[in-house]
Design an enzyme around this catalytic site. Structure first.
Site, PDB file in Angstrom:
ATOM      1  N   HIS A 175       0.271   0.333   4.839  1.00 43.37           N
ATOM      2  CA  HIS A 175       0.524   0.141   3.776  1.00 43.37           C
ATOM      3  C   HIS A 175      -0.871   0.555   3.018  1.00 43.37           C
ATOM      4  CE1 HIS A 175       1.996  -2.055  -0.029  1.00 43.37           C
ATOM      5  NE2 HIS A 175       0.765  -2.236  -0.329  1.00 43.37           N
ATOM      6  N   CYS A 176      -0.657   1.537   2.248  1.00 45.16           N
ATOM      7  CA  CYS A 176      -1.832   2.051   1.299  1.00 45.16           C
ATOM      8  C   CYS A 176      -1.939   1.409   0.001  1.00 45.16           C
ATOM      9  CB  CYS A 176      -1.713   3.585   1.201  1.00 45.16           C
ATOM     10  SG  CYS A 176      -3.285   4.346   0.460  1.00 45.16           S
ATOM     11  N   PRO A 177      -3.145   0.476  -0.325  1.00 43.91           N
ATOM     12  CA  PRO A 177      -3.144   0.010  -1.539  1.00 43.91           C
ATOM     13  C   PRO A 177      -3.540   1.134  -2.562  1.00 43.91           C
ATOM     14  CG  PRO A 177      -5.040  -0.285  -0.420  1.00 43.91           C
ATOM     15  CD  PRO A 177      -4.018   0.146   0.662  1.00 43.91           C
ATOM     16  N   ASN A 180      -0.361   1.904  -3.612  1.00 44.54           N
ATOM     17  CA  ASN A 180       0.479   0.757  -4.104  1.00 44.54           C
ATOM     18  C   ASN A 180       1.611   0.775  -3.439  1.00 44.54           C
ATOM     19  OD1 ASN A 180       0.764  -1.827  -4.950  1.00 44.54           O
ATOM     20  ND2 ASN A 180       2.000  -0.863  -6.895  1.00 44.54           N
ATOM     21  N   ASN A 181       1.987   1.184  -2.057  1.00 50.78           N
ATOM     22  CA  ASN A 181       3.186   1.417  -1.464  1.00 50.78           C
ATOM     23  C   ASN A 181       3.087   1.499  -0.173  1.00 50.78           C
ATOM     24  OD1 ASN A 181       5.953   1.479  -1.171  1.00 50.78           O
ATOM     25  ND2 ASN A 181       6.208   3.570  -2.065  1.00 50.78           N
TER      26      ASN A 181
END
Length: 318
Positions: A175-177, A180-181
């Protein structure tokens, strides 16, 4: 297929009553599933906004501090066009990575079973481990389904639960902030393009900053920029720091993503050292599975949706 030690990471239930379907909330309606995919996470939204602001800041410094005051018109036009084209592609890739459901359209949940009522939907449906759904699968002796206790869903193979998205994501890498996904099999192309284009504009900005410093040292500082010399130096140093930081970060991410695609093993699968239970393909086939068939210039375009072909069915037979 025999049960392997890797299954300790899953909830394995052989009979519908053991899945406790009465505790599952029915999945959302078809209309709600067709709405735009967007994760409502405060940290992720803030990181995404910061990403766009940093790109706009770099564009501001490149255009108004370095290129517009330049006396070389051809130099300014070529570099301005190149930088803004790459920046536009980077933001477009970021937009697609952020708003694309990371799980593609799938086939069946079980082999030799009735097609599920949600077989043609996108993301792994939340709360589909209901009594009616499990009974509709018409499980045969020896068939096994996996249930995620967190989102109460029938869990496809190679799926992991994301605590931020609150869904099970098939072939979830991480999950990559910043986007945002989750990075999954349906938006990995856009994430790879995002890291590549950010690395390219960072490298381009560093090169232009270096040439601009040399130009200012040779000429009068008051003539090499429309800003005062102290302001010019501060803006260039900040851009240099930003570009260097993101060049290193995105280059590493780009390399790890390409390696993950070529080996057909996600970051989570590598971290957990999960046993490989899927067919091994060539590196070129793995690349085409992510970027589309056949190879074309569309691989570099965030506007081209990759033709990944028919998704692999989620096999659970033992």
């Amino acid at each position: 297929m025999m049960i392997t030690p890797v299954h300790r990471f899953r909830d394995i239930e052989r009979k519908p009553e053991y899945l406790q379907p009465e505790k599952c909330v029915p999945p959302p309606s078809r209309a709600s599933l067709e709405t735009m995919w967007f994760i409502r996470d405060g940290c992720g939204i803030a990181c995404a906004v910061v990403t766009w602001m940093l790109v706009f800041y770099a564009d501001f410094v490149v255009l108004l501090v370095m290129l517009v005051p330049s006396r070389d018109y051809v130099y300014s036009v070529i570099n301005g066009t190149l930088f803004n084209t790459l920046a536009f592609l980077a933001l477009a890739s970021h937009f697609r990575a952020m708003l694309t459901d990371p799980v593609p359209i799938v086939g069946a949940f079980l082999s030799d079973a009735v097609f599920s009522p949600v077989a043609d939907l996108g993301a792994v449906p939340k709360g589909n481990a209901t009594k009616e759904f499990i009974e509709s699968l018409q499980l045969k002796p020896g068939q096994v389904v996996y249930k995620c206790p967190k989102c109460c869903s029938i869990k496809p193979d190679r799926a992991h639960h994301c605590s931020v998205c609150k869904r099970c994501i098939r072939k979830m890498d991480h999950h990559c902030p910043w986007v945002n996904n989750c990075v999954g099999e349906n938006n990995q192309k856009y994430f790879v393009l995002f890291t590549m284009y950010i690395a390219l504009i960072s490298l381009h900005a560093l090169i232009m900053v270096g040439f601009h410093f040399l130009y200012c040292f040779e000429e009068d500082w008051t003539k090499c920029s429309s800003f005062s010399p102290p302001t010019t130096v501060i803006l260039l140093i900040l851009l240099c720091f930003e570009a260097l930081l993101f060049l290193i970060f995105t280059s590493v991410m780009f390399g790890t993503q390409v390696h993950s695609i070529c080996t057909d093993e996600t970051g989570i699968e590598q971290l957990k050292k999960e046993e490989r239970r899927w067919a091994k393909k060539t590196k070129w086939m793995n690349m085409k599975a992510v970027f589309g068939h056949p190879f074309s210039i569309a691989w570099l375009s965030p506007f081209a949706t990759p033709d990944q072909g028919k998704a692999d069915p989620y096999q659970y037979v033992v």
